[in-house]
Design a protein around this motif. Structure first.
Motif, PDB file in Angstrom:
ATOM      1  N   LEU A  52      47.577 -77.983  18.989  1.00  0.00           N
ATOM      2  CA  LEU A  52      48.091 -76.833  18.243  1.00  0.00           C
ATOM      3  C   LEU A  52      47.958 -75.527  19.027  1.00  0.00           C
ATOM      4  N   GLY A  53      46.868 -75.393  19.762  1.00  0.00           N
ATOM      5  CA  GLY A  53      46.569 -74.142  20.467  1.00  0.00           C
ATOM      6  C   GLY A  53      47.591 -73.775  21.522  1.00  0.00           C
ATOM      7  N   HIS A  54      48.349 -74.773  21.988  1.00  0.00           N
ATOM      8  CA  HIS A  54      49.322 -74.475  23.050  1.00  0.00           C
ATOM      9  C   HIS A  54      50.761 -74.502  22.566  1.00  0.00           C
ATOM     10  N   ILE A  55      50.930 -74.463  21.245  1.00  0.00           N
ATOM     11  CA  ILE A  55      52.261 -74.170  20.698  1.00  0.00           C
ATOM     12  C   ILE A  55      52.496 -72.689  20.961  1.00  0.00           C
ATOM     13  N   ARG A  56      53.665 -72.364  21.422  1.00  0.00           N
ATOM     14  CA  ARG A  56      53.941 -70.953  21.728  1.00  0.00           C
ATOM     15  C   ARG A  56      54.543 -70.244  20.527  1.00  0.00           C
ATOM     16  N   ALA A  57      54.104 -69.003  20.342  1.00  0.00           N
ATOM     17  CA  ALA A  57      54.640 -68.188  19.256  1.00  0.00           C
ATOM     18  C   ALA A  57      55.584 -67.144  19.856  1.00  0.00           C
ATOM     19  N   PRO A  58      56.688 -66.832  19.185  1.00  0.00           N
ATOM     20  CA  PRO A  58      57.622 -65.843  19.742  1.00  0.00           C
ATOM     21  C   PRO A  58      57.009 -64.456  19.860  1.00  0.00           C
ATOM     22  N   PHE A  59      55.955 -64.196  19.057  1.00  0.00           N
ATOM     23  CA  PHE A  59      55.323 -62.879  19.117  1.00  0.00           C
ATOM     24  C   PHE A  59      54.132 -62.854  20.068  1.00  0.00           C
ATOM     25  N   GLY A  60      53.859 -63.953  20.762  1.00  0.00           N
ATOM     26  CA  GLY A  60      52.736 -63.996  21.697  1.00  0.00           C
ATOM     27  C   GLY A  60      53.121 -63.373  23.030  1.00  0.00           C
ATOM     28  N   THR A  61      52.228 -62.573  23.590  1.00  0.00           N
ATOM     29  CA  THR A  61      52.550 -61.889  24.852  1.00  0.00           C
ATOM     30  C   THR A  61      51.493 -62.100  25.933  1.00  0.00           C
ATOM     31  N   ALA A  62      50.343 -62.658  25.557  1.00  0.00           N
ATOM     32  CA  ALA A  62      49.244 -62.764  26.532  1.00  0.00           C
ATOM     33  C   ALA A  62      49.299 -64.081  27.289  1.00  0.00           C
ATOM     34  N   LYS A  63      48.744 -64.065  28.487  1.00  0.00           N
ATOM     35  CA  LYS A  63      48.719 -65.280  29.297  1.00  0.00           C
ATOM     36  C   LYS A  63      47.591 -66.200  28.833  1.00  0.00           C
ATOM     37  N   CYS A  64      47.913 -67.473  28.750  1.00  0.00           N
ATOM     38  CA  CYS A  64      46.963 -68.503  28.298  1.00  0.00           C
ATOM     39  C   CYS A  64      46.315 -69.149  29.531  1.00  0.00           C
ATOM     40  N   PRO A  65      45.076 -69.665  29.391  1.00  0.00           N
ATOM     41  CA  PRO A  65      44.464 -70.375  30.523  1.00  0.00           C
ATOM     42  C   PRO A  65      45.332 -71.533  31.036  1.00  0.00           C
ATOM     43  N   CYS A  66      46.228 -72.058  30.199  1.00  0.00           N
ATOM     44  CA  CYS A  66      47.094 -73.160  30.639  1.00  0.00           C
ATOM     45  C   CYS A  66      48.213 -72.683  31.556  1.00  0.00           C
ATOM     46  N   GLY A  67      48.335 -71.352  31.705  1.00  0.00           N
ATOM     47  CA  GLY A  67      49.352 -70.826  32.615  1.00  0.00           C
ATOM     48  C   GLY A  67      50.617 -70.341  31.928  1.00  0.00           C
ATOM     49  N   TRP A  83      51.909 -69.632  11.828  1.00  0.00           N
ATOM     50  CA  TRP A  83      53.020 -70.129  12.667  1.00  0.00           C
ATOM     51  C   TRP A  83      52.745 -71.572  13.109  1.00  0.00           C
ATOM     52  N   GLY A  84      51.518 -71.825  13.550  1.00  0.00           N
ATOM     53  CA  GLY A  84      51.158 -73.167  14.006  1.00  0.00           C
ATOM     54  C   GLY A  84      51.217 -74.184  12.880  1.00  0.00           C
ATOM     55  N   LEU A  85      50.677 -73.825  11.723  1.00  0.00           N
ATOM     56  CA  LEU A  85      50.656 -74.761  10.587  1.00  0.00           C
ATOM     57  C   LEU A  85      52.077 -75.004  10.066  1.00  0.00           C
ATOM     58  N   ALA A  86      52.893 -73.945  10.044  1.00  0.00           N
ATOM     59  CA  ALA A  86      54.277 -74.103   9.574  1.00  0.00           C
ATOM     60  C   ALA A  86      55.060 -75.003  10.530  1.00  0.00           C
ATOM     61  N   THR A  87      54.788 -74.857  11.832  1.00  0.00           N
ATOM     62  CA  THR A  87      55.451 -75.717  12.826  1.00  0.00           C
ATOM     63  C   THR A  87      55.048 -77.167  12.595  1.00  0.00           C
ATOM     64  N   ALA A  88      53.742 -77.392  12.391  1.00  0.00           N
ATOM     65  CA  ALA A  88      53.257 -78.750  12.109  1.00  0.00           C
ATOM     66  C   ALA A  88      53.858 -79.268  10.807  1.00  0.00           C
ATOM     67  N   ALA A  89      53.973 -78.390   9.818  1.00  0.00           N
ATOM     68  CA  ALA A  89      54.519 -78.803   8.520  1.00  0.00           C
ATOM     69  C   ALA A  89      55.976 -79.228   8.652  1.00  0.00           C
ATOM     70  N   ASN A  90      56.735 -78.514   9.483  1.00  0.00           N
ATOM     71  CA  ASN A  90      58.142 -78.872   9.662  1.00  0.00           C
ATOM     72  C   ASN A  90      58.292 -80.206  10.381  1.00  0.00           C
TER      73      ASN A  90
END
Ligand SMILES: [Zn+2]
Length: 325
Positions: A170-185, A252-259
């Motif tokens: 779940l943590g690496h699902i991307r959100a359209p409002f996310g702007t910061a860099k993740c440790p995953c690159g 956002w993450g839970l709604a994505t999983a729900a869909n």
């Protein structure tokens, strides 16, 4: 069913291997903890020494339970990283300084037992689904907000590890409002917002921009959940903003999983949820309808995790006995 359960072992052993500490517990069939042991991980000692410490911790938990290791069918271990469950390999565990490691084979040789490996968040979700907040449900999605953001999917009593060890990430699902860099690159992963690291980053950026905060970040930018709660209660606008963003990212993450899965229940856990669940849960619920049409029609079943720091080891213990269906 009763015949099948009688053929299963009475006790099972699970271990939560974390970056700073390891925790082993023995549970009975009903999930009651009958023995446990913990010690520091000391990952700086290297792979072999950590395995030795795991074996010692497991033996102590078994001793405390008043049983013998030979009474156990196998041992479950939850690790902080993706795993190849079928091959019993950890693929990567940066918190332990490990690359790919054949943990099931190596620890299995030390204990003389079969070892079942899993990702820690996946096992946490399995523990909650079997003996915790989602007990008795057919399907659940877990979100665990700690230093990072872990996730889990449990369907019909089985945790979804995925074909390549990345199930429930779940943590690496991307959100359209996310702007910061993740440790995953990548940029904008949910973990960059809905985690202690993400919340600390948002607050630090606000302070840098000249906003005042009641929350003191330590020099290394670390954050304690209890301090967050106090800053929230004191009405610190930066903290409220960061937690509002955290709740929206979770929604956002839970709604994505729900869909994709439409689970019966969502479980929300981890240190941030333990400290601030009463504040965050209604905020997450309030944002769900924005991201998935199904939540404009019905209320999502959001539940706070119940097992706390026993969840991962409990799930590992559950996974150590394959479901006989
Ligand atoms: Zn990421």
């Amino acid at each position: 069913m009763s015949d099948t359960s009688k053929s299963l072992p009475a006790y099972r052993l699970g271990i939560d291997l974390g970056g700073t500490k390891m925790y082993a517990l023995v549970i009975d069939r009903k999930g009651k903890v009958v023995g446990s042991s913990r010690r520091a991980t000391k990952s700086e000692l290297g792979y072999r020494k950590v395995l030795g410490r795991l074996a010692e911790t497991a033996r102590e938990a078994v001793f405390e339970a008043g049983i013998k290791l030979k009474e156990l069918r196998s041992v479950g271990v939850g690790v902080p990283g993706p795993v190849d469950a079928a091959k019993g390999r950890v693929l990567l565990a940066p918190n332990l300084g490990w690359g790919a490691k054949p943990v099931a084979k190596d620890l299995g040789a030390l204990l003389g037992k079969r070892v079942v490996l899993g990702n820690d968040a996946n096992f946490g979700g399995l523990g909650e689904a079997t003996h915790g907040a989602a007990r008795g449900t057919a399907s659940s999605v877990g979100a665990f907000v700690g230093t990072g953001l872990g996730g889990s999917v449990v369907l019909a009593g089985r945790v979804l590890n995925g074909a390549h060890g990345f199930g429930g990430e779940l943590g690496h699902i991307r959100a359209p409002f996310g702007t910061a860099k993740c440790p995953c690159g990548r940029v904008g992963c949910l973990e960059t917002i809905a985690s202690k690291t993400g919340i600390a980053r948002i607050i630090a950026a606000g302070v840098k921009a000249g906003k005042r905060s009641r929350l003191k970040l330590s020099d290394d930018g670390r954050l304690r959940s209890g301090d967050l709660l106090r800053a929230w209660q004191a009405g610190c606008p930066l903290t409220i903003d960061a937690l509002t963003q955290c709740a929206r990212a979770l929604a956002w993450g839970l709604a994505t999983a729900a869909n994709l899965i439409d689970p019966e229940v969502f479980i929300l856990g981890g240190g941030v949820m333990e400290a601030l669940g009463d504040e965050l849960l209604p905020m997450v619920r309030g944002s769900l309808g924005e991201f998935s049409v199904q939540f404009t029609r019905r209320k999502a079943d959001l539940r706070r995790a119940r097992l706390g720091d026993e969840a991962v080891a409990t799930g590992a213990a559950v996974a150590s006995v394959p479901q006989e269906t």
